[in-house]
Design an enzyme around this catalytic site. Structure first.
Site, mmCIF file in Angstrom:
data_model
loop_
_atom_site.group_PDB
_atom_site.id
_atom_site.type_symbol
_atom_site.label_atom_id
_atom_site.label_comp_id
_atom_site.label_asym_id
_atom_site.label_seq_id
_atom_site.Cartn_x
_atom_site.Cartn_y
_atom_site.Cartn_z
ATOM 1 N N HIS A 1 0.828 -1.212 0.000
ATOM 2 C CA HIS A 1 0.000 0.000 0.000
ATOM 3 C C HIS A 1 0.866 1.268 0.000
ATOM 4 O O HIS A 1 2.058 1.194 -0.266
ATOM 5 C CB HIS A 1 -0.995 -0.059 1.166
ATOM 6 C CG HIS A 1 -1.604 -1.432 1.307
ATOM 7 N ND1 HIS A 1 -2.588 -1.892 0.467
ATOM 8 C CD2 HIS A 1 -1.307 -2.474 2.144
ATOM 9 C CE1 HIS A 1 -2.906 -3.139 0.803
ATOM 10 N NE2 HIS A 1 -2.139 -3.528 1.810
ATOM 11 N N GLU B 1 -2.046 0.229 7.972
ATOM 12 C CA GLU B 1 -1.160 -0.825 7.475
ATOM 13 C C GLU B 1 -0.004 -0.253 6.664
ATOM 14 O O GLU B 1 1.131 -0.730 6.776
ATOM 15 C CB GLU B 1 -1.964 -1.820 6.621
ATOM 16 C CG GLU B 1 -1.114 -2.968 6.099
ATOM 17 C CD GLU B 1 -1.840 -3.828 5.076
ATOM 18 O OE1 GLU B 1 -3.061 -3.633 4.870
ATOM 19 O OE2 GLU B 1 -1.182 -4.690 4.466
ATOM 20 N N HIS C 1 3.046 -7.072 4.500
ATOM 21 C CA HIS C 1 1.667 -6.656 4.740
ATOM 22 C C HIS C 1 1.260 -7.044 6.154
ATOM 23 O O HIS C 1 1.958 -7.781 6.852
ATOM 24 C CB HIS C 1 0.706 -7.344 3.757
ATOM 25 C CG HIS C 1 0.779 -6.822 2.366
ATOM 26 N ND1 HIS C 1 -0.196 -6.018 1.821
ATOM 27 C CD2 HIS C 1 1.732 -6.985 1.400
ATOM 28 C CE1 HIS C 1 0.142 -5.708 0.570
ATOM 29 N NE2 HIS C 1 1.303 -6.289 0.288
ATOM 30 N N GLU D 1 2.190 -11.808 5.400
ATOM 31 C CA GLU D 1 1.108 -11.169 6.163
ATOM 32 C C GLU D 1 1.485 -11.366 7.628
ATOM 33 O O GLU D 1 1.405 -12.469 8.166
ATOM 34 C CB GLU D 1 -0.237 -11.846 5.877
ATOM 35 C CG GLU D 1 -0.832 -11.500 4.520
ATOM 36 C CD GLU D 1 -1.554 -10.151 4.494
ATOM 37 O OE1 GLU D 1 -1.438 -9.362 5.459
ATOM 38 O OE2 GLU D 1 -2.252 -9.898 3.488
HETATM 39 ZN ZN ZN Z 1 -1.958 -5.347 2.739
#
Ligand code: ZN
Length: 276
Positions: free
Chosen positions: A72, A110, A165, A241
């Site tokens: 992001h 995030e 992430h 993640e």
């Molecule tokens: Zn993400």
């Protein structure tokens, strides 16, 4: 019925070790009187110039390249038109250029987490002689789109590509990390190398005390065919993640500098273990 095989141990023989040293007797003492003058070595003046030495250095091993891809970006949310633009996502599909990412319940985003962890991993890898390429220069921009991120990694010739992430499951008890990799693989790099990168990273994170996901994948591994960045990768690639930003315990760790440092240290160790 299977035959029972009995192995025969061959006794090759015993090697008798004789004691060495410690023989204090039997050797006559050296006479204390030394009648000859000690030989002196004269260094000739002509030898004061040190000889020219040719050092043959081993061929320089180029520093491995690692691409870090912080998920992001800080300005994504304010620019929906640009980040919702459809781009190639591999396997003949298209997908939004990028997404806003998630956040903790307290509002820690995030994109800030992934950027901070990526910077910490970059610093640790650089200190180990690894050349690091980031897919974005800061946390204030838009995108880049997933296909551009993959292209940056492909153009770099990276030995490993690690996207960073954190998840946003609405189940507050869901927690733990998982590693996504492209499956079925679309090229050689997405095959064994990417799988090994994922398993090496998984094993390293577990060894560092992190728990595997309770809600996605199996034993911390999640083969995926729908992630554009992984589908388009021509280098060994994995997406970490780190956990669930909606889980109170993990949100506290993500929001804390020491917590982020722990994730960064573990991810760095996973990359170095993969690079060997
Ligand atoms: Zn993400």
């Amino acid at each position: 019925m299977s035959a029972v095989r009995r192995s025969v141990l061959a006794v090759i023989g015993l090697v008798t070790l004789t004691a060495c040293g410690g023989q204090s007797s039997g050797t006559p003492a050296t006479t204390a009187t030394r009648t000859t003058a000690p030989t002196t070595t004269t260094v000739s003046a002509t030898t004061t110039t040190p000889p020219t030495t040719t050092t043959v250095a081993p061929p320089a091993k180029p520093a491995p390249v690692v691409v870090l891809d912080p998920g992001h970006n800080g300005a994504n949310a304010a620019n929906p038109g640009e980040i919702n633009r459809q781009v190639p996502a591999g396997r003949g599909r298209v997908k939004a250029c990028n997404t806003t990412g998630t956040a903790t319940n307290a509002g820690y985003p995030e994109h800030a987490f992934t950027w901070d962890v990526a910077e910490r991993v970059r610093d640790q890898l650089t200190a180990q002689g690894v050349r690091v390429v980031l897919t974005r220069p800061d946390d204030n921009g838009i995108g880049p789109c997933v296909d551009r991120r993959a292209a940056i990694a492909n153009e770099s010739g990276a030995a490993a590509v690690v996207s960073i992430h954190a998840d946003g499951s609405t189940n507050p008890s869901a927690h733990g990390f998982h590693l996504a990799y492209s499956a079925p693989p679309l090229n050689e790099a997405q095959g064994e190398p990417s799988t090994r990168l994922a398993t090496t990273m998984r094993d390293t994170l577990v060894a560092k005390g992190f728990a595997t996901s309770t809600y996605i994948g199996s034993s911390g591994l999640s083969p995926r065919d729908d992630l554009g960045g992984l589908n388009l990768s021509e280098r060994p690639a994995v997406l970490v993640e780190c956990g669930n930003m909606r889980n109170a315990t993990e949100a506290a760790a993500f929001s804390d500098q020491a917590g982020r440092q722990s994730y960064a240290t573990a991810i760095t160790a996973g990359i170095l273990a993969y690079l060997g």
